[in-house]
Design a protein around this motif. Structure first.
Motif, PDB file in Angstrom:
ATOM      1  N   ASP A  54       0.517  42.128  18.551  1.00 33.32           N
ATOM      2  CA  ASP A  54      -0.446  41.350  19.323  1.00 33.32           C
ATOM      3  C   ASP A  54      -0.622  42.074  20.649  1.00 33.32           C
ATOM      4  OD1 ASP A  54      -1.796  39.556  20.973  1.00 33.32           O
ATOM      5  OD2 ASP A  54      -0.885  37.811  20.018  1.00 33.32           O
ATOM      6  N   ASN A  55      -1.685  42.837  20.766  1.00 35.10           N
ATOM      7  CA  ASN A  55      -1.881  43.650  21.965  1.00 35.10           C
ATOM      8  C   ASN A  55      -2.053  42.793  23.224  1.00 35.10           C
ATOM      9  OD1 ASN A  55      -1.711  46.122  20.609  1.00 35.10           O
ATOM     10  ND2 ASN A  55      -3.885  46.071  20.076  1.00 35.10           N
ATOM     11  N   ALA A  56      -2.657  41.639  23.082  1.00 28.88           N
ATOM     12  CA  ALA A  56      -2.879  40.775  24.246  1.00 28.88           C
ATOM     13  C   ALA A  56      -1.563  40.256  24.816  1.00 28.88           C
ATOM     14  CB  ALA A  56      -3.785  39.616  23.868  1.00 28.88           C
ATOM     15  N   LYS A  57      -0.567  40.126  23.937  1.00 28.29           N
ATOM     16  CA  LYS A  57       0.735  39.608  24.364  1.00 28.29           C
ATOM     17  C   LYS A  57       1.780  40.710  24.499  1.00 28.29           C
ATOM     18  CE  LYS A  57       0.120  35.058  22.210  1.00 28.29           C
ATOM     19  NZ  LYS A  57       0.673  34.088  21.232  1.00 28.29           N
ATOM     20  N   ASN A  58       1.391  41.960  24.263  1.00 31.66           N
ATOM     21  CA  ASN A  58       2.343  43.086  24.299  1.00 31.66           C
ATOM     22  C   ASN A  58       3.564  42.787  23.436  1.00 31.66           C
ATOM     23  OD1 ASN A  58       0.753  44.653  26.013  1.00 31.66           O
ATOM     24  ND2 ASN A  58       1.691  43.799  27.850  1.00 31.66           N
ATOM     25  N   THR A  59       3.308  42.261  22.267  1.00 31.09           N
ATOM     26  CA  THR A  59       4.383  41.822  21.387  1.00 31.09           C
ATOM     27  C   THR A  59       4.234  42.458  20.013  1.00 31.09           C
ATOM     28  OG1 THR A  59       4.600  39.717  22.547  1.00 31.09           O
ATOM     29  CG2 THR A  59       5.468  39.810  20.314  1.00 31.09           C
ATOM     30  N   VAL A  60       5.369  42.855  19.448  1.00 34.39           N
ATOM     31  CA  VAL A  60       5.407  43.392  18.101  1.00 34.39           C
ATOM     32  C   VAL A  60       6.286  42.488  17.251  1.00 34.39           C
ATOM     33  CG1 VAL A  60       7.371  44.939  18.543  1.00 34.39           C
ATOM     34  CG2 VAL A  60       5.744  45.472  16.724  1.00 34.39           C
ATOM     35  N   TYR A  61       5.902  42.346  15.990  1.00 34.58           N
ATOM     36  CA  TYR A  61       6.622  41.490  15.057  1.00 34.58           C
ATOM     37  C   TYR A  61       7.079  42.302  13.854  1.00 34.58           C
ATOM     38  CZ  TYR A  61       3.953  38.062  17.726  1.00 34.58           C
ATOM     39  OH  TYR A  61       3.381  37.333  18.747  1.00 34.58           O
ATOM     40  N   LEU A  62       8.152  41.850  13.244  1.00 37.32           N
ATOM     41  CA  LEU A  62       8.603  42.440  11.991  1.00 37.32           C
ATOM     42  C   LEU A  62       8.894  41.289  11.028  1.00 37.32           C
ATOM     43  CD1 LEU A  62       9.275  45.143  10.573  1.00 37.32           C
ATOM     44  CD2 LEU A  62      11.676  44.681  11.140  1.00 37.32           C
ATOM     45  N   GLN A  63       8.017  41.132  10.046  1.00 30.72           N
ATOM     46  CA  GLN A  63       8.229  40.133   9.005  1.00 30.72           C
ATOM     47  C   GLN A  63       9.048  40.781   7.898  1.00 30.72           C
ATOM     48  OE1 GLN A  63       7.315  36.794   8.826  1.00 30.72           O
ATOM     49  NE2 GLN A  63       8.565  36.789   6.972  1.00 30.72           N
ATOM     50  N   MET A  64      10.213  40.214   7.632  1.00 23.41           N
ATOM     51  CA  MET A  64      11.133  40.793   6.658  1.00 23.41           C
ATOM     52  C   MET A  64      11.291  39.815   5.498  1.00 23.41           C
ATOM     53  SD  MET A  64      14.021  42.414   9.206  1.00 23.41           S
ATOM     54  CE  MET A  64      14.593  40.818   9.777  1.00 23.41           C
ATOM     55  N   ASN A  65      10.844  40.229   4.329  1.00 29.84           N
ATOM     56  CA  ASN A  65      10.953  39.415   3.118  1.00 29.84           C
ATOM     57  C   ASN A  65      11.878  40.086   2.114  1.00 29.84           C
ATOM     58  OD1 ASN A  65       9.021  37.643   4.224  1.00 29.84           O
ATOM     59  ND2 ASN A  65       7.335  38.811   3.316  1.00 29.84           N
ATOM     60  N   SER A  66      12.297  39.311   1.129  1.00 28.54           N
ATOM     61  CA  SER A  66      13.177  39.848   0.069  1.00 28.54           C
ATOM     62  C   SER A  66      14.348  40.620   0.662  1.00 28.54           C
ATOM     63  CB  SER A  66      12.364  40.748  -0.875  1.00 28.54           C
ATOM     64  OG  SER A  66      11.290  40.031  -1.444  1.00 28.54           O
ATOM     65  N   LEU A  67      14.988  40.020   1.635  1.00 28.70           N
ATOM     66  CA  LEU A  67      16.078  40.705   2.328  1.00 28.70           C
ATOM     67  C   LEU A  67      17.252  40.965   1.397  1.00 28.70           C
ATOM     68  CD1 LEU A  67      15.760  38.866   5.707  1.00 28.70           C
ATOM     69  CD2 LEU A  67      15.816  41.354   5.438  1.00 28.70           C
ATOM     70  N   GLU A  68      17.893  42.083   1.631  1.00 26.76           N
ATOM     71  CA  GLU A  68      19.023  42.537   0.832  1.00 26.76           C
ATOM     72  C   GLU A  68      20.235  42.724   1.748  1.00 26.76           C
ATOM     73  OE1 GLU A  68      17.496  46.209  -0.598  1.00 26.76           O
ATOM     74  OE2 GLU A  68      16.016  45.274  -1.956  1.00 26.76           O
ATOM     75  N   PRO A  69      21.437  42.646   1.195  1.00 24.70           N
ATOM     76  CA  PRO A  69      22.630  42.874   2.039  1.00 24.70           C
ATOM     77  C   PRO A  69      22.580  44.212   2.765  1.00 24.70           C
ATOM     78  CG  PRO A  69      23.272  41.928  -0.057  1.00 24.70           C
ATOM     79  CD  PRO A  69      21.800  42.211  -0.160  1.00 24.70           C
ATOM     80  N   GLU A  70      21.921  45.191   2.162  1.00 21.06           N
ATOM     81  CA  GLU A  70      21.819  46.509   2.801  1.00 21.06           C
ATOM     82  C   GLU A  70      20.941  46.494   4.048  1.00 21.06           C
ATOM     83  OE1 GLU A  70      23.273  46.687  -1.139  1.00 21.06           O
ATOM     84  OE2 GLU A  70      21.331  45.901  -0.474  1.00 21.06           O
ATOM     85  N   ASP A  71      20.212  45.429   4.255  1.00 20.38           N
ATOM     86  CA  ASP A  71      19.382  45.298   5.467  1.00 20.38           C
ATOM     87  C   ASP A  71      20.192  44.794   6.664  1.00 20.38           C
ATOM     88  OD1 ASP A  71      16.863  44.042   3.293  1.00 20.38           O
ATOM     89  OD2 ASP A  71      16.913  46.035   4.206  1.00 20.38           O
ATOM     90  N   THR A  72      21.437  44.444   6.439  1.00 21.71           N
ATOM     91  CA  THR A  72      22.295  43.963   7.526  1.00 21.71           C
ATOM     92  C   THR A  72      22.481  45.055   8.574  1.00 21.71           C
ATOM     93  OG1 THR A  72      23.475  42.413   6.103  1.00 21.71           O
ATOM     94  CG2 THR A  72      24.598  43.149   8.107  1.00 21.71           C
ATOM     95  N   ALA A  73      22.147  44.736   9.806  1.00 19.36           N
ATOM     96  CA  ALA A  73      22.221  45.713  10.899  1.00 19.36           C
ATOM     97  C   ALA A  73      21.829  45.020  12.196  1.00 19.36           C
ATOM     98  CB  ALA A  73      21.279  46.891  10.639  1.00 19.36           C
ATOM     99  N   VAL A  74      22.025  45.749  13.285  1.00 22.55           N
ATOM    100  CA  VAL A  74      21.424  45.350  14.555  1.00 22.55           C
ATOM    101  C   VAL A  74      20.047  45.997  14.615  1.00 22.55           C
ATOM    102  CG1 VAL A  74      21.581  45.390  17.055  1.00 22.55           C
ATOM    103  CG2 VAL A  74      23.659  45.158  15.688  1.00 22.55           C
ATOM    104  N   TYR A  75      19.034  45.191  14.848  1.00 25.19           N
ATOM    105  CA  TYR A  75      17.657  45.666  14.902  1.00 25.19           C
ATOM    106  C   TYR A  75      17.233  45.815  16.358  1.00 25.19           C
ATOM    107  CZ  TYR A  75      17.093  45.133   9.892  1.00 25.19           C
ATOM    108  OH  TYR A  75      17.204  45.286   8.526  1.00 25.19           O
ATOM    109  N   TYR A  76      16.685  46.991  16.666  1.00 23.75           N
ATOM    110  CA  TYR A  76      16.275  47.307  18.025  1.00 23.75           C
ATOM    111  C   TYR A  76      14.766  47.524  18.092  1.00 23.75           C
ATOM    112  CZ  TYR A  76      21.233  48.289  18.879  1.00 23.75           C
ATOM    113  OH  TYR A  76      22.596  48.195  19.000  1.00 23.75           O
ATOM    114  N   CYS A  77      14.179  46.967  19.118  1.00 23.22           N
ATOM    115  CA  CYS A  77      12.777  47.205  19.413  1.00 23.22           C
ATOM    116  C   CYS A  77      12.652  48.456  20.290  1.00 23.22           C
ATOM    117  CB  CYS A  77      12.219  45.991  20.153  1.00 23.22           C
ATOM    118  SG  CYS A  77      10.540  46.168  20.755  1.00 23.22           S
ATOM    119  N   ASN A  78      11.608  49.214  20.052  1.00 18.72           N
ATOM    120  CA  ASN A  78      11.340  50.411  20.851  1.00 18.72           C
ATOM    121  C   ASN A  78       9.878  50.426  21.256  1.00 18.72           C
ATOM    122  OD1 ASN A  78      10.187  53.440  20.587  1.00 18.72           O
ATOM    123  ND2 ASN A  78      12.222  53.472  21.504  1.00 18.72           N
TER     124      ASN A  78
END
Length: 120
Positions: free
Chosen positions: A72-96
């Motif tokens: 959302d450029n107006a809000k300077n915000t980025v989103y990450l929709q994560m579906n069908s999550l797997e145990p291998e997705d376990t981590a600390v997620y960082y925005c850049n």
């Protein structure tokens, strides 16, 4: 001063969904790229997905078809929709973010990270 603040992490069962948000605040002129990276215990930080100012996206092969990055450029915000999550997705997620500040200086920075745990 620019800040990146993430939210939305948590514990979810395999097959579940989570939505991460990252808001950039401060003196910002324009944002070139925003993205998500993750780091699992004992592993290097890796790219998950990025989105450029024009809307183009790039995903890690491991998340293609399951994760969607949006912005959302107006809000300077980025989103990450994560579906069908797997145990291998376990981590600390960082925005850049790679942006120009109000003084037209380039800023490349990271958020503080948000934990995502996929477990039954």
């Amino acid at each position: 001063q620019v800040q990146l603040v993430e939210s939305g992490g948590g514990l979810v069962q395999p097959g579940g969904s989570l939505r991460l948000s990252c808001a950039a605040s401060g003196s910002i002129f324009s944002i070139k790229v925003m993205g998500w990276y993750r780091q699992a215990p004992g592993k290097q930080r890796e790219l998950v997905a990025i989105i450029i100012s024009g809307g183009g996206t790039n995903y890690a092969d491991s998340v293609k078809g399951r994760f969607t990055i949006s912005r959302d450029n107006a809000k300077n915000t980025v989103y990450l929709q994560m579906n069908s999550l797997e145990p291998e997705d376990t981590a600390v997620y960082y925005c850049n973010a790679d942006l120009l500040t109000g003084t037209r200086s380039r800023y490349v920075g990271w958020g503080q990270g948000t934990q995502v745990t996929v477990s039954s």
